[in-house]
Design an enzyme around this catalytic site. Structure first.
Site, short mmCIF file in Angstrom:
data_model
loop_
_atom_site.label_atom_id
_atom_site.label_comp_id
_atom_site.label_asym_id
_atom_site.label_seq_id
_atom_site.Cartn_x
_atom_site.Cartn_y
_atom_site.Cartn_z
N ASP A 39 0.91 -1.12 -0.03
CA ASP A 39 -0.05 -0.15 -0.09
C ASP A 39 0.73 1.06 0.15
O ASP A 39 1.90 1.37 0.28
CB ASP A 39 -1.15 -0.07 1.13
CG ASP A 39 -0.21 -0.01 2.53
OD1 ASP A 39 0.70 -0.91 2.53
OD2 ASP A 39 -0.68 0.67 3.34
N GLU A 40 0.36 2.24 -0.42
CA GLU A 40 0.81 3.79 -0.12
C GLU A 40 2.12 4.00 -0.69
O GLU A 40 2.89 4.71 -0.28
CB GLU A 40 0.53 4.04 0.95
CG GLU A 40 -0.85 4.06 1.42
CD GLU A 40 -1.28 4.72 2.91
OE1 GLU A 40 -2.10 5.22 2.99
OE2 GLU A 40 -0.18 4.28 3.78
#
Length: 878
Positions: free
Chosen positions: A533-534
């Site tokens: 993620d991210e």
């Protein structure tokens, strides 16, 4: 120069003989305190240059850092010392002639006296105006443990600011408790709770819910009479010794003798009805002749006994005769625990495993690495825990990671790790409770603990004259000069570089070692969670514009100076030049595919990722593992109904993890004294979790509003999808202690278990083209929902809360709900059986007895055994 400054200087001169001859870190730590005050959370409206300062969506607050000398000595003028503080909001500007501020990394800032600093007399305060990004709405937004650094001396914690229980945010004034983006919910007060709880229906007695369990069963048929249970004698086939021991320990924990009512049975397989002939399905028969459990498999036998234990009151008693036929709604019923940001002790995790099993949850997703910590010992890579599991004030980060998240300079919170033996023991313990442990080591972003640890390893081995070994697991391209800022405000060291060979070697080593631990524990590794993620630079997001821009609603950034992750990595640019990738945008998905190949090569069937970790993939077939699990963390008001269905229909095993319902680090209610992050929800109580309809996500828009309390519409436009399951998330950025962890998880986890195991009658079937919106559509039977809730709440209050206490679980105590009047006050609680105390002066407390005529201004919750008390509150206007 004003009169106040002249007087201060005079006092300082008078006390100069008593002042320290040189900065003394320990003395400063004993004397200084630091608080935060918010003047307005609507900074732009108050004239703050939010856009010019580069605030996301031009959102900023105006406030003050308040530095006070609470000691008896003078804090001398001049420099020679610095104050380091933690801030989860970016500090955009400090407007003071006395101090300069510098961002170090993450949430760590350095506050340094300037030549203009005239010192602080005993008892004197100095206010430092500042502008922060976004807003401060909760006490927990201001972190503890600032500390003083003087060269050549040990860092010194500010003792007045070292508690996890105190608030370092001064009380918010006016409407500063409201989200400036628009707040339509009222503040949670005793009176407001009364108006919230009472429409849900009348509380039920223990006798009225004697047949109900948590989670509810698929169906039951009443028998004749009751059965007295003061002890259990388990005579079950199909369970191994550890699994039988787990049940025996649970029974003993509930005060039941080791001998008593005989419980017989075992695995019945397909002899059971077709709808319960699935893994975890069972038939439970309770009658005068004894108790019999028939499970489809060993898990079913185990869950049948757990249902029996759920029916038995604390310490034993009568339970109605009945026959239960039951099976799980979802195969995946999980809890995610973030051990990386702030470590939690193995005993706390073991207690969680016990409670998960009691309520039939079966997946424990352990988030074991992030920017702020590495939490499992890996043979051959000791630096991961020697460096990555500790925080201290070492600017070179050779011995440890820099302090983060209110840890202070000496690991007063946050530090620690699972030894190899600890991890094996936890996996083995989970296996005995029919719980699969899913390890997550987040990458390529959120990888700073690993990156910094491997850099420390590199330097050590290079100094030892071993360049080949030094580079073997190096995770950076040393020539990468990319200028980035991550979600948690780290630079390029937050990203493992997917273009250097050390990264794939690191993943292969990691998977191999963790798989070996699982094998030794007797639970072969089935699912490896990659994270994913991210991986982004937040300054390239939609809330920013170039400095030449003119949009007053976006922060100004020099875009030419900003890079995407790995944008200036020569190793990655070589892949672009060779045509292996089109741009660095392709790297996260490319690395996820490479990781899945490593995972598959080691015989592991599934790889998991957060949904942005598979962004751009055509479907599950893009990955090498037989199955690809996706943990979906969009909010419903930002399109989760559509994105979840899309993922499931692309073949991903989709696990619902919606932040607006299933993030248990968020506040229970809207009140600044509640703790928690709140970017997706400011009030996630047990009722909200209970009301979640996972199979028909659009339905939820008719029951709950968005994060500001505003209605929103969702239409079921996607093709029907079958989800793998759902899980709760216990992130730990500002959950520093084990006690606070349990307050966040319980009792919400019981509501999660209810929805993951049991589909309620008030949940509407999915139908494409149906639209739902709170206050507009009226499709959901809310009376049925509330009636079901009252049953759940009664079981929670009369039976399960006492059991949680008996198990040592420090669940969140219910808050008082009080309606004042001219006569006796009307009083209720979130669930029946909860205890309250009241006081007329805030000092002397008495236990409230339902029905008693009481007029009191002070109220608080209290545990059943009286050992813990909740937050004391006063009635409005009293």
């Amino acid at each position: 120069m004003n009169l106040k400054r002249l007087l201060s200087m005079a006092v300082l001169a008078a006390l100069s003989s008593a002042a320290w001859s040189a900065p003394d870190a320990a003395a400063l730590g004993q004397s200084l305190s630091l608080k935060m005050a918010v003047d307005t959370n609507k900074g732009a409206a108050a004239g703050a240059p939010c856009a010019d300062l580069g605030a996301d969506w031009a959102s900023c607050l105006k406030g003050r850092l308040i530095l006070e000398n609470r000691g008896g000595e003078v804090v001398p003028a001049g420099s020679g010392w610095s104050l380091y503080l933690h801030s989860i909001r970016r500090i955009l500007k400090l407007d003071s002639p006395d101090f300069a501020i510098r961002h170090i990394t993450g949430d760590l800032y350095q506050l340094t006296p300037t030549a203009g600093f005239q010192g602080l007399a005993a008892g004197q305060k100095l206010e430092l105006p500042l502008i922060d990004e976004y807003w401060l709405l909760q006490e927990s937004d201001v972190l503890p443990r600032p500390y003083v650094v003087v060269d050549g001396q040990p860092p010194a914690l500010l003792q007045h600011d070292s508690s996890d229980d105190a608030s370092y945010l001064l009380p918010l004034t006016g409407d500063n408790w409201k989200n400036p983006a628009g707040e339509q919910r009222p503040l949670a007060t005793p009176e407001q709770r009364y108006h919230t709880f009472t429409p849900r229906g009348l509380p039920l007695s223990a006798a009225q819910v004697a047949k109900r369990t948590i989670p509810a069963v698929m169906r039951q048929q009443a028998g004749s009479g009751q059965v007295q249970v003061s002890g259990l004698s388990l005579n079950l086939s199909g369970l191994d010794p550890a699994q039988r021991q787990a049940l025996a320990e649970r029974a003993a924990q509930l005060g039941l003798r080791a001998n008593g009512a005989p419980v017989a049975g075992g695995v019945a397989g397909t002899k059971l009805p077709a709808d319960i002939a699935v893994s975890g399905g069972y038939r439970l028969s309770i009658g005068q002749q004894g108790v019999r459990v028939e499970g489809y498999d060993a898990a079913g036998v185990f869950y049948g006994v757990q249902t029996l234990l759920g029916l038995v009151p604390q310490g034993g008693g009568a339970i109605p005769a009945m026959t239960v036929e039951d099976a799980p709604r979802y195969a995946y019923r999980g809890m995610m625990v973030d051990l990386a940001r702030n470590f939690k002790q193995p005993a706390t995790v073991r207690r969680l495993i016990e409670q998960m099993a009691a309520y039939k949850l079966n997946k424990l997703h352990l988030h074991l690495s992030d920017d702020e910590g590495w939490r499992v010992q890996i043979p051959g890579l000791p630096e991961l825990t020697d460096v990555g599991a500790r925080r201290c004030h070492d600017l070179s980060e050779t011995r440890c990671l820099l302090p983060q998240l209110g840890s202070g300079p000496d690991n007063q919170s946050g530090g620690g790790y699972l030894t190899r033996a600890d991890y094996i023991d936890l996996v083995r313990y989970a296996q005995a409770h029919f719980i699969e442990v899913i390890p997550e080591f987040d990458m390529p972003a959120h990888a700073r603990a690993a990156v910094v640890s491997m850099e420390a390893r590199y330097r050590k081995l290079m100094a030892a004259g071993q360049p080949q070994a030094a580079s073997e697991y190096r995770l950076l391209d040393p020539q990468d000069q990319s200028n980035t800022l991550s979600v948690q405000f780290y630079d390029r060291h937050t990203y493992l570089n997917p273009c250097v060979p050390g990264s794939q070697r690191f993943v292969s080593k990691l998977v191999s070692e963790v798989a070996a631990m699982h094998h030794e524990a007797g639970q072969p590794l089935q699912t490896w969670h990659f994270g994913g993620d991210e991986a982004k630079n937040i300054l390239l997001g939609g809330g920013f514009q170039d400095v030449s821009g003119s949009d007053p609603g976006k922060g100004k950034v020099t875009m030419a100076q900003q890079d995407k992750p790995w944008g200036r990595s020569p190793a990655c640019q070589a892949l672009v030049s060779s045509g292996q990738i089109k741009s660095v945008d392709d790297l996260p998905l490319r690395f996820a595919r490479q990781a899945s190949g490593i995972v598959a090569s080691q015989g592991i069937a599934a790889m998991g990722a957060w949904q942005d970790g598979v962004h751009g993939a055509a479907g599950a077939s893009d990955f090498a593992t037989a199955h690809t699990l996706v943990t979906e963390w969009d909010t419903l008001y930002w399109g989760a109904a559509q994105s979840s269905s899309d993922l499931a229909n692309k073949g991903f095993k989709t696990v619902l993890a919606m932040p607006d319902y299933l993030y248990f680090d968020f506040p229970y209610e809207l009140n600044p004294r509640e703790h928690g992050y709140y970017w997706a929800s400011r009030d996630t109580d047990s009722y909200k979790v209970f009301s979640f309809a996972p199979d028909n996500l659009a339905q939820n828009a008719e029951v709950m509003p968005d994060r500001q309390g505003k209605p929103f519409a969702v239409t079921s436009s996607a093709a029907p999808a079958r989800f793998a399951g759902m899980q709760g998330q216990a992130w730990s950025e500002i959950v520093r202690t084990d006690a606070e962890f349990e307050q966040r998880v319980y009792p919400r986890m019981l509501a999660l278990a209810e929805r993951a195991w049991h589909k309620a009658a008030w949940e509407r079937p999915y139908q494409a083209g149906e639209t739902y919106q709170l206050g507009v559509t009226h499709l959901v039977d809310k009376a049925a929902l509330n009636a079901d809730w009252q049953q759940f709440a009664a079981v929670l209050g009369w039976r399960e809360a006492p059991k949680l206490e008996k198990a040592g679980v420090r669940y969140r105590l219910p808050m008082p709900a009080v309606q004042p009047g001219s006569g006796p006050y009307a009083v209720t609680t979130e669930w029946p059986g909860a205890r309250l105390q009241y006081s007329t002066d805030g000092r002397s407390w008495q236990t409230y007895q339902p029905g008693r005529q009481v007029q009191a201004n002070y109220w608080r919750g209290v545990s059943q055994d009286g050992s813990r008390v909740g937050r004391a509150e006063t009635l409005s206007g009293q």
